[in-house]
Scaffold this motif. Structure first.
Motif, PDB file in Angstrom:
ATOM      1  N   SER A 196       6.731  -6.948  21.692  1.00 49.91           N
ATOM      2  CA  SER A 196       7.159  -6.301  22.929  1.00 49.91           C
ATOM      3  C   SER A 196       5.998  -6.147  23.898  1.00 49.91           C
ATOM      4  CB  SER A 196       7.781  -4.941  22.621  1.00 49.91           C
ATOM      5  OG  SER A 196       8.153  -4.274  23.809  1.00 49.91           O
ATOM      6  N   VAL A 197       4.846  -5.741  23.368  1.00 52.20           N
ATOM      7  CA  VAL A 197       3.650  -5.614  24.216  1.00 52.20           C
ATOM      8  C   VAL A 197       3.266  -6.975  24.794  1.00 52.20           C
ATOM      9  CG1 VAL A 197       1.189  -5.036  24.224  1.00 52.20           C
ATOM     10  CG2 VAL A 197       2.798  -3.586  22.986  1.00 52.20           C
ATOM     11  N   SER A 198       3.324  -8.022  23.972  1.00 56.27           N
ATOM     12  CA  SER A 198       2.984  -9.377  24.419  1.00 56.27           C
ATOM     13  C   SER A 198       3.896  -9.838  25.553  1.00 56.27           C
ATOM     14  CB  SER A 198       3.072 -10.361  23.252  1.00 56.27           C
ATOM     15  OG  SER A 198       2.170 -10.021  22.228  1.00 56.27           O
ATOM     16  N   LYS A 199       5.193  -9.648  25.373  1.00 57.17           N
ATOM     17  CA  LYS A 199       6.154 -10.075  26.398  1.00 57.17           C
ATOM     18  C   LYS A 199       5.941  -9.313  27.695  1.00 57.17           C
ATOM     19  CE  LYS A 199       9.688 -11.183  22.947  1.00 57.17           C
ATOM     20  NZ  LYS A 199      10.992 -10.779  22.368  1.00 57.17           N
ATOM     21  N   ARG A 200       5.718  -8.011  27.590  1.00 54.23           N
ATOM     22  CA  ARG A 200       5.508  -7.205  28.789  1.00 54.23           C
ATOM     23  C   ARG A 200       4.225  -7.616  29.515  1.00 54.23           C
ATOM     24  NH1 ARG A 200       7.468  -1.421  29.068  1.00 54.23           N
ATOM     25  NH2 ARG A 200       9.533  -1.429  28.121  1.00 54.23           N
ATOM     26  N   TRP A 201       3.179  -7.934  28.750  1.00 55.97           N
ATOM     27  CA  TRP A 201       1.919  -8.329  29.382  1.00 55.97           C
ATOM     28  C   TRP A 201       2.072  -9.659  30.114  1.00 55.97           C
ATOM     29  CZ3 TRP A 201      -2.202  -6.488  31.318  1.00 55.97           C
ATOM     30  CH2 TRP A 201      -3.330  -7.284  31.549  1.00 55.97           C
TER      31      TRP A 201
END
Length: 273
Positions: A18-23
């Motif tokens: 989720s953090v990767s996609k948001r970044w």
């Protein structure tokens, strides 16, 4: 120790993804002149903060901390996010000394990572792969388009996994990879210069059309130059542009206009074609 173990167990692979996609989504679109990429950084790490801090006051404090100034190459920012997530999960980032910890991580890493990321992803890869793809496209070869698409897919995949790598390896990644990153940057820079130099005679078209006549003898200017050094004129053109761009108050737009004006003048007098 139990508290650290509990916090570590709270972070799952889904959270990291989720953090990767948001970044990838928000690292640049929320950019502003006051805090640069700070809003995108907060948006990216927010799912983890909500999971770790159940009390509103603690969550607000963490959000205020993570919305401070932040700016680095987007391709490398995932590493910093991953390390920051690991710090939060281990409980090191308490509200007493955590502000200094988180800010120290971001401030200490965003500069060096920006230097490496800008060199590799901002200059070398677009220059090398983009030039090769563009040249093949000019020749009508569809492989050039495929190469550029595959390069961008590879870059996106790299960005996606960086958060997980940073989370698992933490600060060990920076210590162990520093010398390798420096060597990789130097090698890539040398490779980029070599490839760009080799592409000059094939991409830049500048031929001398002037001829020299002496009695019954006619000499083509381009043939004379080819005997001295093949593709000498394209090299001189690129060198002149490089010198122009090094001048104060000179911009790429001004340099392009100067080259266009010079091309029109030389073509009009029959010197270049």
């Amino acid at each position: 120790m139990e508290n650290m173990k509990t916090n570590q167990e709270k972070i799952t692979s889904q959270d990291i993804n989720s953090v990767s996609k948001r970044w990838i989504l928000a690292s640049q679109i929320t950019w502003n002149y006051e805090k640069m990429m700070a809003i995108g950084y907060l948006y990216s790490i927010l799912p983890v903060l909500r999971k770790l801090y159940k009390k509103d006051d603690d969550l607000k404090a963490a959000m205020r901390n993570h919305v401070q100034f932040f700016n680095t190459t987007p391709h490398m920012g995932g590493f910093i996010l991953g390390i920051d997530v690991a710090t939060e999960a281990e409980g090191k980032n308490s509200r007493t000394d955590g502000v200094e910890t988180a800010n120290g991580i971001k401030t200490g890493l965003m500069g060096p990572f920006a230097g490496v990321g800008d060199t590799i992803f901002g200059v070398l890869i677009p220059t090398i792969c983009g030039s090769i793809a563009a040249y093949m496209g000019q020749q009508g070869n569809v492989t050039g388009v495929v190469i550029w698409i595959l390069v961008n897919i590879a870059i996106m995949a790299f960005r996606y996994i960086t958060v997980g790598i940073g989370y698992r390896e933490g600060t060990k990644l920076i210590v162990s990879a520093k010398d390798k990153l420096d060597a990789l940057t130097s090698a890539a820079t040398l490779l980029g210069i070599t490839v760009v130099g080799a592409l000059i005679p094939t991409v830049v078209n500048a031929n001398v059309t002037a001829t020299f006549i002496s009695g019954d003898v006619t000499l083509a200017g381009q043939d004379i130059l080819d005997q001295i050094m093949p593709s000498l004129v394209p090299v001189l053109v690129v060198a002149a542009i490089y010198v122009l761009l090094g001048k104060k108050k000179m911009t790429s737009t001004k340099a392009i206009l100067i080259v266009m004006a010079a091309s029109i003048i030389f073509a009009a007098i029959g010197f270049l074609g």
